[in-house]
Design a protein around this motif. Structure first.
Motif, PDB file in Angstrom:
ATOM      1  N   ASP A 109       5.462  -0.177 -14.388  1.00  0.00           N
ATOM      2  CA  ASP A 109       6.844  -0.042 -13.923  1.00  0.00           C
ATOM      3  C   ASP A 109       6.992   1.146 -12.986  1.00  0.00           C
ATOM      4  OD1 ASP A 109       7.616  -2.295 -15.319  1.00  0.00           O
ATOM      5  OD2 ASP A 109       8.362  -1.182 -17.045  1.00  0.00           O
ATOM      6  N   CYS A 110       6.285   2.223 -13.280  1.00  0.00           N
ATOM      7  CA  CYS A 110       6.312   3.390 -12.378  1.00  0.00           C
ATOM      8  C   CYS A 110       5.710   3.033 -11.026  1.00  0.00           C
ATOM      9  CB  CYS A 110       5.584   4.572 -13.003  1.00  0.00           C
ATOM     10  SG  CYS A 110       6.474   5.322 -14.379  1.00  0.00           S
ATOM     11  N   ASN A 111       4.607   2.293 -11.037  1.00  0.00           N
ATOM     12  CA  ASN A 111       4.001   1.851  -9.768  1.00  0.00           C
ATOM     13  C   ASN A 111       5.018   1.071  -8.947  1.00  0.00           C
ATOM     14  OD1 ASN A 111       1.549   2.971 -10.395  1.00  0.00           O
ATOM     15  ND2 ASN A 111       0.530   1.033 -10.835  1.00  0.00           N
ATOM     16  N   SER A 112       5.729   0.168  -9.597  1.00  0.00           N
ATOM     17  CA  SER A 112       6.744  -0.619  -8.892  1.00  0.00           C
ATOM     18  C   SER A 112       7.848   0.264  -8.329  1.00  0.00           C
ATOM     19  CB  SER A 112       7.341  -1.676  -9.818  1.00  0.00           C
ATOM     20  OG  SER A 112       6.369  -2.629 -10.174  1.00  0.00           O
TER      21      SER A 112
ATOM     22  N   GLY B  55       2.077   8.781  -7.796  1.00  0.00           N
ATOM     23  CA  GLY B  55       1.396   7.863  -8.697  1.00  0.00           C
ATOM     24  C   GLY B  55       0.308   8.538  -9.502  1.00  0.00           C
ATOM     25  N   ASN B  56      -0.419   9.436  -8.875  1.00  0.00           N
ATOM     26  CA  ASN B  56      -1.470  10.166  -9.579  1.00  0.00           C
ATOM     27  C   ASN B  56      -0.882  11.064 -10.666  1.00  0.00           C
ATOM     28  OD1 ASN B  56      -3.472   8.985  -8.048  1.00  0.00           O
ATOM     29  ND2 ASN B  56      -3.627  10.681  -6.608  1.00  0.00           N
ATOM     30  N   ALA B  57       0.245  11.698 -10.386  1.00  0.00           N
ATOM     31  CA  ALA B  57       0.884  12.555 -11.390  1.00  0.00           C
ATOM     32  C   ALA B  57       1.330  11.730 -12.599  1.00  0.00           C
ATOM     33  CB  ALA B  57       2.073  13.298 -10.776  1.00  0.00           C
ATOM     34  N   VAL B  58       1.915  10.572 -12.337  1.00  0.00           N
ATOM     35  CA  VAL B  58       2.353   9.697 -13.423  1.00  0.00           C
ATOM     36  C   VAL B  58       1.140   9.203 -14.203  1.00  0.00           C
ATOM     37  CG1 VAL B  58       3.419   7.466 -13.950  1.00  0.00           C
ATOM     38  CG2 VAL B  58       4.496   8.999 -12.299  1.00  0.00           C
ATOM     39  N   ARG B  59       0.120   8.749 -13.493  1.00  0.00           N
ATOM     40  CA  ARG B  59      -1.094   8.251 -14.147  1.00  0.00           C
ATOM     41  C   ARG B  59      -1.720   9.317 -15.040  1.00  0.00           C
ATOM     42  NH1 ARG B  59      -5.196   7.865 -10.189  1.00  0.00           N
ATOM     43  NH2 ARG B  59      -5.553   9.993 -10.827  1.00  0.00           N
ATOM     44  N   ASP B  60      -1.811  10.535 -14.534  1.00  0.00           N
ATOM     45  CA  ASP B  60      -2.410  11.617 -15.315  1.00  0.00           C
ATOM     46  C   ASP B  60      -1.615  11.902 -16.584  1.00  0.00           C
ATOM     47  OD1 ASP B  60      -4.335  11.760 -13.335  1.00  0.00           O
ATOM     48  OD2 ASP B  60      -3.512  13.595 -12.423  1.00  0.00           O
ATOM     49  N   ALA B  61      -0.283  11.919 -16.467  1.00  0.00           N
ATOM     50  CA  ALA B  61       0.565  12.187 -17.632  1.00  0.00           C
ATOM     51  C   ALA B  61       0.444  11.073 -18.667  1.00  0.00           C
ATOM     52  CB  ALA B  61       2.022  12.355 -17.199  1.00  0.00           C
ATOM     53  N   LEU B  62       0.446   9.835 -18.212  1.00  0.00           N
ATOM     54  CA  LEU B  62       0.350   8.716 -19.148  1.00  0.00           C
ATOM     55  C   LEU B  62      -1.046   8.622 -19.754  1.00  0.00           C
ATOM     56  CD1 LEU B  62       2.497   6.057 -17.269  1.00  0.00           C
ATOM     57  CD2 LEU B  62       3.118   7.366 -19.310  1.00  0.00           C
ATOM     58  N   ALA B  63      -2.075   8.969 -18.990  1.00  0.00           N
ATOM     59  CA  ALA B  63      -3.433   8.995 -19.537  1.00  0.00           C
ATOM     60  C   ALA B  63      -3.541  10.060 -20.627  1.00  0.00           C
ATOM     61  CB  ALA B  63      -4.450   9.248 -18.427  1.00  0.00           C
ATOM     62  N   LYS B  64      -2.933  11.210 -20.392  1.00  0.00           N
ATOM     63  CA  LYS B  64      -2.944  12.270 -21.404  1.00  0.00           C
ATOM     64  C   LYS B  64      -2.216  11.805 -22.666  1.00  0.00           C
ATOM     65  CE  LYS B  64      -1.908  17.030 -22.348  1.00  0.00           C
ATOM     66  NZ  LYS B  64      -2.643  18.210 -22.033  1.00  0.00           N
ATOM     67  N   ALA B  65      -1.051  11.178 -22.494  1.00  0.00           N
ATOM     68  CA  ALA B  65      -0.298  10.665 -23.644  1.00  0.00           C
ATOM     69  C   ALA B  65      -1.125   9.627 -24.407  1.00  0.00           C
ATOM     70  CB  ALA B  65       1.028  10.058 -23.186  1.00  0.00           C
ATOM     71  N   THR B  66      -1.846   8.791 -23.682  1.00  0.00           N
ATOM     72  CA  THR B  66      -2.703   7.795 -24.332  1.00  0.00           C
ATOM     73  C   THR B  66      -3.762   8.469 -25.189  1.00  0.00           C
ATOM     74  OG1 THR B  66      -2.336   6.211 -22.546  1.00  0.00           O
ATOM     75  CG2 THR B  66      -4.301   5.875 -23.900  1.00  0.00           C
ATOM     76  N   GLY B  67      -4.386   9.507 -24.652  1.00  0.00           N
ATOM     77  CA  GLY B  67      -5.390  10.246 -25.416  1.00  0.00           C
ATOM     78  C   GLY B  67      -4.809  10.895 -26.657  1.00  0.00           C
ATOM     79  N   VAL B  68      -3.607  11.446 -26.544  1.00  0.00           N
ATOM     80  CA  VAL B  68      -2.952  12.080 -27.691  1.00  0.00           C
ATOM     81  C   VAL B  68      -2.678  11.044 -28.782  1.00  0.00           C
ATOM     82  CG1 VAL B  68      -0.818  13.215 -28.450  1.00  0.00           C
ATOM     83  CG2 VAL B  68      -1.967  13.984 -26.362  1.00  0.00           C
TER      84      VAL B  68
ATOM     85  N   PRO C 200       0.832  -1.204   0.000  1.00  0.00           N
ATOM     86  CA  PRO C 200       0.000   0.000   0.000  1.00  0.00           C
ATOM     87  C   PRO C 200       0.870   1.259   0.000  1.00  0.00           C
ATOM     88  CG  PRO C 200      -0.117  -1.105   2.135  1.00  0.00           C
ATOM     89  CD  PRO C 200       0.704  -1.978   1.234  1.00  0.00           C
ATOM     90  N   TRP C 201       0.398   2.256  -0.713  1.00  0.00           N
ATOM     91  CA  TRP C 201       1.142   3.505  -0.828  1.00  0.00           C
ATOM     92  C   TRP C 201       0.846   4.452   0.318  1.00  0.00           C
ATOM     93  CZ3 TRP C 201       0.438   5.127  -6.658  1.00  0.00           C
ATOM     94  CH2 TRP C 201       1.289   4.350  -7.441  1.00  0.00           C
ATOM     95  N   THR C 202       1.853   5.272   0.631  1.00  0.00           N
ATOM     96  CA  THR C 202       1.667   6.384   1.560  1.00  0.00           C
ATOM     97  C   THR C 202       0.969   7.506   0.796  1.00  0.00           C
ATOM     98  OG1 THR C 202       3.739   7.468   0.967  1.00  0.00           O
ATOM     99  CG2 THR C 202       3.839   5.789   2.725  1.00  0.00           C
ATOM    100  N   HIS C 203       0.561   8.523   1.506  1.00  0.00           N
ATOM    101  CA  HIS C 203      -0.082   9.678   0.864  1.00  0.00           C
ATOM    102  C   HIS C 203       0.855  10.320  -0.167  1.00  0.00           C
ATOM    103  CE1 HIS C 203      -2.693  13.101   0.317  1.00  0.00           C
ATOM    104  NE2 HIS C 203      -1.702  13.906   0.626  1.00  0.00           N
TER     105      HIS C 203
ATOM    106  N   ILE D  81       7.684   3.489  -7.606  1.00  0.00           N
ATOM    107  CA  ILE D  81       7.157   4.313  -6.510  1.00  0.00           C
ATOM    108  C   ILE D  81       7.001   3.475  -5.246  1.00  0.00           C
ATOM    109  CG2 ILE D  81       5.107   5.574  -5.719  1.00  0.00           C
ATOM    110  CD1 ILE D  81       4.810   6.519  -8.695  1.00  0.00           C
ATOM    111  N   SER D  82       6.618   2.219  -5.405  1.00  0.00           N
ATOM    112  CA  SER D  82       6.456   1.314  -4.258  1.00  0.00           C
ATOM    113  C   SER D  82       7.784   0.853  -3.685  1.00  0.00           C
ATOM    114  CB  SER D  82       5.649   0.094  -4.670  1.00  0.00           C
ATOM    115  OG  SER D  82       4.335   0.478  -5.038  1.00  0.00           O
ATOM    116  N   GLY D  83       8.860   1.030  -4.450  1.00  0.00           N
ATOM    117  CA  GLY D  83      10.173   0.588  -3.985  1.00  0.00           C
ATOM    118  C   GLY D  83      10.416  -0.877  -4.210  1.00  0.00           C
ATOM    119  N   ILE D  84       9.729  -1.437  -5.202  1.00  0.00           N
ATOM    120  CA  ILE D  84       9.902  -2.867  -5.507  1.00  0.00           C
ATOM    121  C   ILE D  84      11.007  -3.032  -6.524  1.00  0.00           C
ATOM    122  CG2 ILE D  84       8.782  -4.905  -6.486  1.00  0.00           C
ATOM    123  CD1 ILE D  84       6.169  -3.896  -5.362  1.00  0.00           C
TER     124      ILE D  84
END
Length: 87
Positions: A79-82, A42-55, A33-36, A84-87
């Motif tokens: 991979d970013c999730n991993s 993670g949200n910043a990465v998700r938003d950027a990649l979602a925007k790139a997907t739309g483009v 589980p992620w900290t705040h 950020i999680s430190g895996i």
């Protein structure tokens, strides 16, 4: 004696299934589980990649290469999730 791994989380270099390697496998495949602060990253990465997907969807014609590009964005997210999680 050669170490089982060269880095704490580098299973690609493991040469034997030692207790340390088994412990690392378990750690990497356990929900982390992620900290705040990690959620914000993670949200910043998700938003950027979602925007790139739309483009890509809006500007690249459908086909095998576009499919690969979209799949790589999903892979980048995982991979970013991993990372950020430190895996």
């Amino acid at each position: 004696m050669q170490p089982a791994t060269s880095a704490p989380n580098d299973l690609t270099r493991a040469t034997k299934l030692t207790p340390e390697v088994e412990k690392e496998i378990a750690r990497q495949f356990t929900y982390q589980p992620w900290t705040h602060d990690q959620e914000k990253l993670g949200n910043a990465v998700r938003d950027a990649l979602a925007k790139a997907t739309g483009v890509i969807i809006a500007n690249v014609p459908p086909g095998p290469d576009r499919t690969v590009a979209l799949r790589k964005l999903r892979e980048a997210r995982m991979d970013c999730n991993s990372a950020i999680s430190g895996i």
